[in-house]
Design a protein around this motif. Sequence first.
Motif, PDB file in Angstrom:
ATOM      1  N   GLU A 111      26.382  20.158  37.582  1.00 32.78           N
ATOM      2  CA  GLU A 111      27.614  21.127  37.047  1.00 32.78           C
ATOM      3  C   GLU A 111      28.550  21.302  38.276  1.00 32.78           C
ATOM      4  OE1 GLU A 111      28.778  22.928  34.386  1.00 32.78           O
ATOM      5  OE2 GLU A 111      30.109  23.466  35.867  1.00 32.78           O
ATOM      6  N   ARG A 112      29.612  21.152  37.949  1.00 36.89           N
ATOM      7  CA  ARG A 112      30.863  21.138  38.902  1.00 36.89           C
ATOM      8  C   ARG A 112      31.006  22.531  39.326  1.00 36.89           C
ATOM      9  NH1 ARG A 112      36.528  19.944  35.425  1.00 36.89           N
ATOM     10  NH2 ARG A 112      36.029  21.495  33.942  1.00 36.89           N
ATOM     11  N   GLY A 113      30.696  23.363  38.633  1.00 40.02           N
ATOM     12  CA  GLY A 113      31.034  24.877  38.999  1.00 40.02           C
ATOM     13  C   GLY A 113      29.468  25.629  38.914  1.00 40.02           C
ATOM     14  N   GLU A 114      29.520  26.626  38.073  1.00 39.84           N
ATOM     15  CA  GLU A 114      28.298  27.285  37.797  1.00 39.84           C
ATOM     16  C   GLU A 114      27.983  27.190  36.323  1.00 39.84           C
ATOM     17  OE1 GLU A 114      29.084  31.326  38.999  1.00 39.84           O
ATOM     18  OE2 GLU A 114      29.504  30.504  41.320  1.00 39.84           O
TER      19      GLU A 114
ATOM     20  N   LEU B  69      34.359  36.098  21.451  1.00 40.22           N
ATOM     21  CA  LEU B  69      33.613  34.969  20.587  1.00 40.22           C
ATOM     22  C   LEU B  69      34.103  35.226  19.117  1.00 40.22           C
ATOM     23  CD1 LEU B  69      30.202  33.629  21.682  1.00 40.22           C
ATOM     24  CD2 LEU B  69      32.425  32.989  22.534  1.00 40.22           C
TER      25      LEU B  69
ATOM     26  N   ALA C 260      25.937  22.728  25.610  1.00 35.92           N
ATOM     27  CA  ALA C 260      25.369  21.680  25.124  1.00 35.92           C
ATOM     28  C   ALA C 260      24.523  20.945  26.308  1.00 35.92           C
ATOM     29  CB  ALA C 260      26.557  20.696  25.060  1.00 35.92           C
TER      30      ALA C 260
ATOM     31  N   VAL D  43      30.877  15.504  39.304  1.00 40.79           N
ATOM     32  CA  VAL D  43      30.462  14.070  39.002  1.00 40.79           C
ATOM     33  C   VAL D  43      32.040  13.229  39.282  1.00 40.79           C
ATOM     34  CG1 VAL D  43      30.022  12.454  37.221  1.00 40.79           C
ATOM     35  CG2 VAL D  43      28.531  14.134  37.492  1.00 40.79           C
TER      36      VAL D  43
ATOM     37  N   GLY E 280      32.039  18.865  27.835  1.00 41.28           N
ATOM     38  CA  GLY E 280      33.032  19.764  27.168  1.00 41.28           C
ATOM     39  C   GLY E 280      34.256  19.126  26.521  1.00 41.28           C
TER      40      GLY E 280
ATOM     41  N   TRP F  28      33.501  29.167  30.407  1.00 38.85           N
ATOM     42  CA  TRP F  28      33.652  30.488  30.036  1.00 38.85           C
ATOM     43  C   TRP F  28      34.007  31.283  31.131  1.00 38.85           C
ATOM     44  CZ3 TRP F  28      33.837  30.590  24.892  1.00 38.85           C
ATOM     45  CH2 TRP F  28      32.865  29.748  23.852  1.00 38.85           C
TER      46      TRP F  28
ATOM     47  N   ALA G 276      28.012  16.144  28.831  1.00 42.16           N
ATOM     48  CA  ALA G 276      28.114  17.297  27.955  1.00 42.16           C
ATOM     49  C   ALA G 276      29.206  18.204  28.847  1.00 42.16           C
ATOM     50  CB  ALA G 276      26.665  18.086  28.041  1.00 42.16           C
TER      51      ALA G 276
ATOM     52  N   GLY H 179      27.095  23.628  29.983  1.00 44.05           N
ATOM     53  CA  GLY H 179      27.687  24.784  29.134  1.00 44.05           C
ATOM     54  C   GLY H 179      26.471  24.748  28.120  1.00 44.05           C
TER      55      GLY H 179
ATOM     56  N   THR I 214      32.638  33.711  16.749  1.00 48.23           N
ATOM     57  CA  THR I 214      31.374  33.689  16.063  1.00 48.23           C
ATOM     58  C   THR I 214      30.559  34.795  16.342  1.00 48.23           C
ATOM     59  OG1 THR I 214      30.814  32.187  17.904  1.00 48.23           O
ATOM     60  CG2 THR I 214      31.201  31.173  16.057  1.00 48.23           C
TER      61      THR I 214
ATOM     62  N   CYS J 112      37.147  20.372  25.822  1.00 52.47           N
ATOM     63  CA  CYS J 112      38.534  21.131  26.120  1.00 52.47           C
ATOM     64  C   CYS J 112      38.530  21.305  27.652  1.00 52.47           C
ATOM     65  CB  CYS J 112      38.264  22.731  25.544  1.00 52.47           C
ATOM     66  SG  CYS J 112      37.781  22.787  23.626  1.00 52.47           S
ATOM     67  N   ASN J 113      38.639  20.352  28.274  1.00 55.08           N
ATOM     68  CA  ASN J 113      38.968  20.540  29.864  1.00 55.08           C
ATOM     69  C   ASN J 113      40.336  20.333  30.020  1.00 55.08           C
ATOM     70  OD1 ASN J 113      36.519  17.838  29.240  1.00 55.08           O
ATOM     71  ND2 ASN J 113      35.916  19.860  30.392  1.00 55.08           N
TER      72      ASN J 113
ATOM     73  N   SER K 171      30.967  21.689  17.791  1.00 53.56           N
ATOM     74  CA  SER K 171      31.648  21.934  18.995  1.00 53.56           C
ATOM     75  C   SER K 171      31.218  23.432  19.312  1.00 53.56           C
ATOM     76  CB  SER K 171      32.970  21.680  18.754  1.00 53.56           C
ATOM     77  OG  SER K 171      33.490  22.430  17.614  1.00 53.56           O
TER      78      SER K 171
ATOM     79  N   THR L 263      28.419  20.611  42.047  1.00 59.79           N
ATOM     80  CA  THR L 263      28.181  19.145  42.167  1.00 59.79           C
ATOM     81  C   THR L 263      29.261  18.793  41.059  1.00 59.79           C
ATOM     82  OG1 THR L 263      25.820  19.563  42.707  1.00 59.79           O
ATOM     83  CG2 THR L 263      26.489  17.364  42.056  1.00 59.79           C
TER      84      THR L 263
HETATM   85  C1  FAD Z   1      39.399  29.293  23.997  1.00 54.72           C
HETATM   86  C2  FAD Z   1      37.981  28.862  23.379  1.00 54.72           C
HETATM   87  C3  FAD Z   1      37.245  29.781  22.357  1.00 54.72           C
HETATM   88  C4  FAD Z   1      36.163  29.344  21.828  1.00 54.72           C
HETATM   89  N1  FAD Z   1      35.361  30.277  21.157  1.00 54.72           N
HETATM   90  C5  FAD Z   1      34.171  29.816  20.637  1.00 54.72           C
HETATM   91  C6  FAD Z   1      33.454  30.654  19.907  1.00 54.72           C
HETATM   92  O1  FAD Z   1      33.896  31.964  19.670  1.00 54.72           O
HETATM   93  N2  FAD Z   1      32.093  30.344  19.359  1.00 54.72           N
HETATM   94  C7  FAD Z   1      31.905  29.120  19.560  1.00 54.72           C
HETATM   95  O2  FAD Z   1      30.514  28.747  19.104  1.00 54.72           O
HETATM   96  N3  FAD Z   1      32.574  28.165  20.417  1.00 54.72           N
HETATM   97  C8  FAD Z   1      33.681  28.471  20.723  1.00 54.72           C
HETATM   98  N4  FAD Z   1      34.492  27.457  21.507  1.00 54.72           N
HETATM   99  C9  FAD Z   1      34.024  26.301  21.388  1.00 54.72           C
HETATM  100  C10 FAD Z   1      32.867  25.833  22.400  1.00 54.72           C
HETATM  101  O3  FAD Z   1      31.711  26.627  22.017  1.00 54.72           O
HETATM  102  C11 FAD Z   1      33.432  25.870  24.029  1.00 54.72           C
HETATM  103  O4  FAD Z   1      34.369  25.062  24.220  1.00 54.72           O
HETATM  104  C12 FAD Z   1      32.188  25.520  24.890  1.00 54.72           C
HETATM  105  O5  FAD Z   1      32.527  25.891  26.235  1.00 54.72           O
HETATM  106  C13 FAD Z   1      31.774  24.162  24.613  1.00 54.72           C
HETATM  107  O6  FAD Z   1      30.426  24.029  25.339  1.00 54.72           O
HETATM  108  P1  FAD Z   1      30.164  22.791  26.034  1.00 54.72           P
HETATM  109  O7  FAD Z   1      28.725  22.910  26.581  1.00 54.72           O
HETATM  110  O8  FAD Z   1      30.095  21.522  25.135  1.00 54.72           O
HETATM  111  O9  FAD Z   1      31.177  22.547  27.148  1.00 54.72           O
HETATM  112  P2  FAD Z   1      31.733  23.295  28.356  1.00 54.72           P
HETATM  113  O10 FAD Z   1      31.074  24.979  27.967  1.00 54.72           O
HETATM  114  O11 FAD Z   1      33.152  23.059  28.654  1.00 54.72           O
HETATM  115  O12 FAD Z   1      30.694  22.791  29.617  1.00 54.72           O
HETATM  116  C14 FAD Z   1      31.160  21.491  30.150  1.00 54.72           C
HETATM  117  C15 FAD Z   1      30.492  21.761  31.642  1.00 54.72           C
HETATM  118  O13 FAD Z   1      30.791  20.603  32.017  1.00 54.72           O
HETATM  119  C16 FAD Z   1      31.180  20.980  33.515  1.00 54.72           C
HETATM  120  N5  FAD Z   1      31.819  19.669  33.892  1.00 54.72           N
HETATM  121  C17 FAD Z   1      33.072  19.092  33.468  1.00 54.72           C
HETATM  122  N6  FAD Z   1      33.381  18.011  34.033  1.00 54.72           N
HETATM  123  C18 FAD Z   1      32.293  17.791  35.237  1.00 54.72           C
HETATM  124  C19 FAD Z   1      32.175  16.989  36.112  1.00 54.72           C
HETATM  125  N7  FAD Z   1      32.992  15.867  36.326  1.00 54.72           N
HETATM  126  N8  FAD Z   1      31.107  16.905  37.034  1.00 54.72           N
HETATM  127  C20 FAD Z   1      30.252  18.247  36.750  1.00 54.72           C
HETATM  128  N9  FAD Z   1      30.341  19.038  35.782  1.00 54.72           N
HETATM  129  C21 FAD Z   1      31.600  18.867  34.897  1.00 54.72           C
HETATM  130  C22 FAD Z   1      32.201  22.110  33.311  1.00 54.72           C
HETATM  131  O14 FAD Z   1      32.449  22.798  34.587  1.00 54.72           O
HETATM  132  C23 FAD Z   1      31.501  22.798  32.338  1.00 54.72           C
HETATM  133  O15 FAD Z   1      30.591  23.886  33.003  1.00 54.72           O
HETATM  134  C24 FAD Z   1      35.608  28.311  22.087  1.00 54.72           C
HETATM  135  C25 FAD Z   1      36.432  27.238  22.731  1.00 54.72           C
HETATM  136  C26 FAD Z   1      37.754  27.587  23.507  1.00 54.72           C
HETATM  137  C27 FAD Z   1      38.329  26.577  23.971  1.00 54.72           C
END
Ligand code: FAD
Lengths: 415, 186
Positions: free
Chosen positions: A32-35, A50, A13, A99, A128, A40, A126, A11, A52, A130-131, A389, A97
């Motif tokens: 990354e487990r998906g893409e 979004l 992060a 983890v 997330g 999103w 990284a 994502g 934001t 909100c899993n 976040s 892939t």
């Molecule tokens: C409904 C919703 C709306 C949001 N709206 C906004 C917004 O408008 N603006 C904003 O700035 N933020 C927003 N957020 C907050 C935040 O930006 C998101 O939650 C964002 O997806 C977080 O990014 P991240 O990179 O931390 O985690 P994620 O985007 O969740 O990325 C984590 C990645 O890790 C992968 N992963 C997880 N477990 C494993 C594993 N075991 N092995 C391999 N890969 C794995 C996942 O597949 C995923 O791709 C929103 C969140 C939600 C839930």
Amino acid sequence: MRTTTLIIGAGQAGLAMSRCLTDRSIDHVVLERGEVANSWKTERWDSLRLLTPNWQSRLPGFGYEGDDPDGYRTMPETIAFLERYAEVVAAPVRTNTRVKSVRQSDDGYQVVTDQGDWQCQAVVLATGACNIATVPALAQAVPAAINTLTAMQYRNPEQIEKGGVLVVGASATGTQIADEIHRSGRPTTLAVGEHVRAPRVYRGRDIEWWMDAAGVLDDRYDEVDDIARARRVPSLQLAGSVERRTIDLNSLTAIGVKLIGRLAHVSLGDGKAQFSGSLRNQCALADLKMNRLLDRIDEWATENGLDDQVEPSHRFEPTEVEASPPLGLDLNSGEIRTIIWATGFRPDYSWLDVPVLDRKGRIRHDGGVVESPGMYLMGIPFLRRRKSSLIDGAGDDARDLSAHLASYLHRAGRS
Amino acid sequence: MATSKKQVDNGVNVEALLGARKALTEAPEGAKFQWRATCKWVYGTHSRSSIHGYFGLGEEHKHKTEFTFEADHPEVFASEDKGAAPVEMVLCGLASCLTAGVAAVAQHREIQLRSVSATLEAGMDIQGILGIDSDVRNGFDGIKVTYKIDADATPDEIKAVVAQSQKRSAVYDIIANPTNITVEVS
Ligand SMILES: Cc1cc2nc3c(=O)[nH]c(=O)nc-3n(C[C@H](O)[C@H](O)[C@H](O)COP(=O)(O)OP(=O)(O)OC[C@H]3O[C@@H](n4cnc5c(N)ncnc54)[C@H](O)[C@@H]3O)c2cc1C
């Protein structure tokens, strides 16, 4: 397989961290487990934009280039944005892939995936915040005839039977979903617990602009009063829309959504749901908190000589609560056909076999530096800053933590 | 910063409360309390309750003295009015809990209180308890609390103290949310 640093999750992060490690010439791989942008792509409802604005999604070495800086990205646009970022920073992502386990090894961490095992010296979580959609324990007592789904399973109103809907939870997700479902002709009741109210636009500017400019989003984790509390604060009631609409409890009441207290109890068997009598105070708390934010913004505007460039200061109508909101609902009466749990999200660390979790299942860390040496955390609420976040928060956190990571590798004499 | 602290004294030892909060975060077992009361029927609707022991922080405790409370019903209920009605005692519990919270939150926020008074009103349709109309509940149809507070703070700061006190109040929660009750005869 071997690399210096593994980043788990692609994502914003994980991608921002990848960019910062590349800048420091630290060898790494992103698993990354998906893409790219998987969350999103697979975990959001169809109409979501979004909350934001476009200009605000700034990532290290990347920003908004279009002609609508104040607009709010749709999901396809958000996905395209992150895909483009992954390309621009040439993130070494291994997609599909998953983890399955991370554990300590003699010289760092051993990471087991469904595509083979890795050995690394440092690891960045990284994955997330909100899993998993949180569902309260009382959900078990909900009668079987009621359809229930989480905000993560929700896609659009057509997915839901015609008839009454109870949305539980009134933060950004719950208010947006209640608005959309009620407008689709399904009479909606919204159970309201603790929430944070904010106007979309204040004194002619986006609230996110104000919070960014006045430094609210940059408040640091080691400077706020009560960081444990700050990390639990629910998301702001905000939504992104073409019309820049404010979605709050008053706007929902105006279209006919019924407000009710926090869902407190469902009795097993007879399906009687009880709601807290605290609705009035929950709304008072949110109004007062919003006004403190607006006070801070006003002070900042005056100090920075902005008062005659923007609209005058004002306050919004207090949240309207009916005289005696109902305290009970018979879930067997047919009035409610569907319940949607918009009761928050939490991370999944079931694959993490390093003893760094506290008794509530949260990772113990100091601003993202996890107790276990060489392990880093990103993307959780108020990790290092109020914006941690958000998409816009990934950059500063990645810059700070990549610096720490680099000096860790240096000290360990392994880089 | 201890040096910049205003001299605010509402008589609440916030340092001790914050210390307890920190200690109990690390040792949550100690946070488990049990409150107790005993009650003896006197005559008619008159009864006497006593409060003495309680459990908490991993051990038994006793109040400095035993407190007793007379409860009865007023003469319009054909009672002898030897004490407050139990429903009125519920109002006392709510008022005292919220007011203690106001003092503590104000202390924590460095707001000096000069006076705090609360007036409580609770409506009740006694068709419920008399069994006249089964659609009418036994309990209150609502509780209204009105605070008058004189303090070194803006009106919004005072409102925020009162709102925070509700958020952290045990009795408020007990009244606003359902609680399982088990009554046994031994
Ligand atoms: C409904 C919703 C709306 C949001 N709206 C906004 C917004 O408008 N603006 C904003 O700035 N933020 C927003 N957020 C907050 C935040 O930006 C998101 O939650 C964002 O997806 C977080 O990014 P991240 O990179 O931390 O985690 P994620 O985007 O969740 O990325 C984590 C990645 O890790 C992968 N992963 C997880 N477990 C494993 C594993 N075991 N092995 C391999 N890969 C794995 C996942 O597949 C995923 O791709 C929103 C969140 C939600 C839930």
